[in-house]
Design an enzyme around this catalytic site. Structure first.
Site, short mmCIF file in Angstrom:
data_model
loop_
_atom_site.label_atom_id
_atom_site.label_comp_id
_atom_site.label_asym_id
_atom_site.label_seq_id
_atom_site.Cartn_x
_atom_site.Cartn_y
_atom_site.Cartn_z
N ASP A 1 0.58 -1.01 0.01
CA ASP A 1 -0.26 -0.22 -0.12
C ASP A 1 1.10 1.35 0.35
O ASP A 1 2.32 0.86 -0.49
CB ASP A 1 -0.80 0.21 1.20
CG ASP A 1 -2.39 0.58 0.89
OD1 ASP A 1 -2.92 0.61 0.35
OD2 ASP A 1 -1.91 1.86 1.50
N TYR B 1 -2.18 10.45 -0.99
CA TYR B 1 -3.16 10.90 -1.82
C TYR B 1 -2.95 11.83 -2.76
O TYR B 1 -3.42 11.15 -3.79
CB TYR B 1 -4.60 10.27 -1.47
CG TYR B 1 -4.88 9.00 -0.57
CD1 TYR B 1 -5.47 7.97 -1.45
CD2 TYR B 1 -4.51 9.34 0.51
CE1 TYR B 1 -5.53 6.39 -1.70
CE2 TYR B 1 -4.77 7.28 0.91
CZ TYR B 1 -5.15 6.75 0.42
OH TYR B 1 -5.56 4.86 0.99
N HIS C 1 -5.29 -7.94 0.18
CA HIS C 1 -4.42 -6.11 -0.07
C HIS C 1 -3.76 -6.13 1.61
O HIS C 1 -2.67 -5.98 1.12
CB HIS C 1 -5.37 -4.97 0.73
CG HIS C 1 -4.82 -3.78 0.48
ND1 HIS C 1 -4.37 -3.50 -1.00
CD2 HIS C 1 -5.24 -3.16 1.27
CE1 HIS C 1 -3.51 -2.33 -0.76
NE2 HIS C 1 -3.85 -1.45 1.20
#
Length: 397
Positions: free
Chosen positions: A191, A315, A372
């Protein structure tokens, strides 16, 4: 218990402060009150869909709220404090980390890098595997799990200037050097941690090799070669297509309006449970669901440390288009030894040809199961893969 590994490396630069999690009774009481007073949305068609295709089901949230009301944070603290924790001041930030330090002079340092919506908690099962198997004088590795800036008990990034993945990597690299590992260490991440790991490999000489389990590409990089996908990678392609259509709403909110969503989710622990809970339900392999108590522990940690609004700044780096993922640019290619673990139910699984296009791939392990949160779902797989990778590349570094 992992506490047997509380020894600090003899060559670490001081000060290195031991850390114990201790949330006040007042905070816990406020948390329970807010959970109790929080409303659940009225019944809707969307909320009645148990397959989660239109979002989090009302029934799940109602049950999870009741469990959150009863959640025993003191028991969670006890579990967390069973692992050696420390803090270190770096660039004006307090960096929290969990570590198992070996007493072996030739132990190989590995730094594990978590992502969102996870935390250092993701790697505790993996640390337990090593703690159960080894004593401090036999452990072949130093295992370090920092809370990235903005997460858990680490300071948030500066509020008067921008701060991004390269800055995180610089802080992590300084941590590893301060611990006495400037001569060389290996980075592992998924991630957000995968981007931090890539930056460590690209820009910091002390990071000698990089192992990742996430790439984060929605389409093939221009330099990727065509390949025939294995059956497992075909599963991954379907998963990537699903995520691209149905799973990216949160991403655009984090990238375009981080302050707004940060304020919203800081008002109410059930709102936070809704936002995080959806990801902990949707992002693992269905064969390895994340237990509700584990989800609640993450939610409580995020709440007590005010992590959410401080943690989503990364982000903005990849938005708006045509911002390029760093891995697809020539300067983003990892020339150091690069390893990758493939899990088909990752949210954006990348086939081998894509991964090879982004680095000097010398180690590839394709798993038939896993999603994930690989370190939570399949800790033994991650442990085995990183050990195999380290033992393969370390003699050549």
């Amino acid at each position: 218990m992992a506490l047997k590994f509380s020894t600090v490396p003899s060559n670490a630069k001081q000060p290195l402060s031991p850390f114990t999690v201790s949330v006040s009774d007042e905070q816990i009481e406020e948390f329970r009150t807010l959970v109790r007073l929080s409303k659940i949305a009225p019944p809707t068609y969307e909320g009645s869909q148990e397959d989660r295709r239109l979002g989090l089901p009302t029934a799940w949230l109602a049950n999870a709220k009741e469990e959150l009301q009863r959640f025993d944070w003191r028991e969670a603290e006890k579990h967390i404090n069973g692992f050696p924790q420390f803090t270190r001041e770096i660039e004006g930030l307090t960096v929290h980390f969990v570590a198992l330090f070996s007493e072996k002079e030739d132990a190989k340092p590995i730094v594990f890098l978590h992502g969102w919506p996870g935390s250092f908690l993701e790697f505790l099962p993996l640390l337990s595997l090593f703690s159960d198997k080894y004593e401090p004088n036999t452990l072949p590795y130093h295992l370090i799990v920092p809370s990235l800036p903005g997460y858990a008990f680490s300071s948030g990034p500066p509020v008067d200037k921008d701060f991004n993945g390269k800055d995180i990597a610089r802080v992590v690299n300084k941590l590893m050097i301060d611990l006495g590992f400037g001569a060389g260490y290996i980075a592992q991440g998924g991630d957000v941690g995968s981007r931090v790991g890539r930056n460590l490999g690209l820009y910091h000489d002390s990071c000698k090799a990089v192992h990742l389990n996430f790439l984060g590409l929605g389409k093939a990089p221009p330099q990727a070669k065509e390949e025939k996908l294995s059956a497992v990678q075909e599963q991954g392609a379907k998963r990537r297509e699903w995520f691209g259509i149905y799973g990216t709403g949160y991403y655009y909110m984090h990238a375009t309006r981080p302050s707004t969503i940060g304020h919203i989710l800081s008002t109410n622990p059930v709102a936070l449970l809704t936002w995080l809970g959806e990801k902990f339900l949707d992002w693992p392999d269905n064969d390895y669901p994340i237990p509700l108590q584990t989800i609640l522990k993450e939610v409580a940690l995020y709440w007590f440390t005010e992590t959410f609004p401080r943690s989503i700044y990364t982000y903005r780096e990849l938005y708006p288009p045509p911002a390029l993922h760093p891995s697809v640019t020539p300067e983003g290619y990892i020339h150091k030894p690069f390893g990758f673990s493939y899990f088909p139910q990752e949210i954006m699984p990348s086939p081998r040809s894509w991964v090879e296009a982004t680095g000097n791939l010398v180690f590839w392990k394709e798993h038939e199961k896993g999603g994930h949160f690989a370190a939570l779902e399949r800790p033994q797989d991650i442990a085995d893969d990183i050990v195999e990778f380290v033992e393969q590349v370390w003699p050549t570094l």
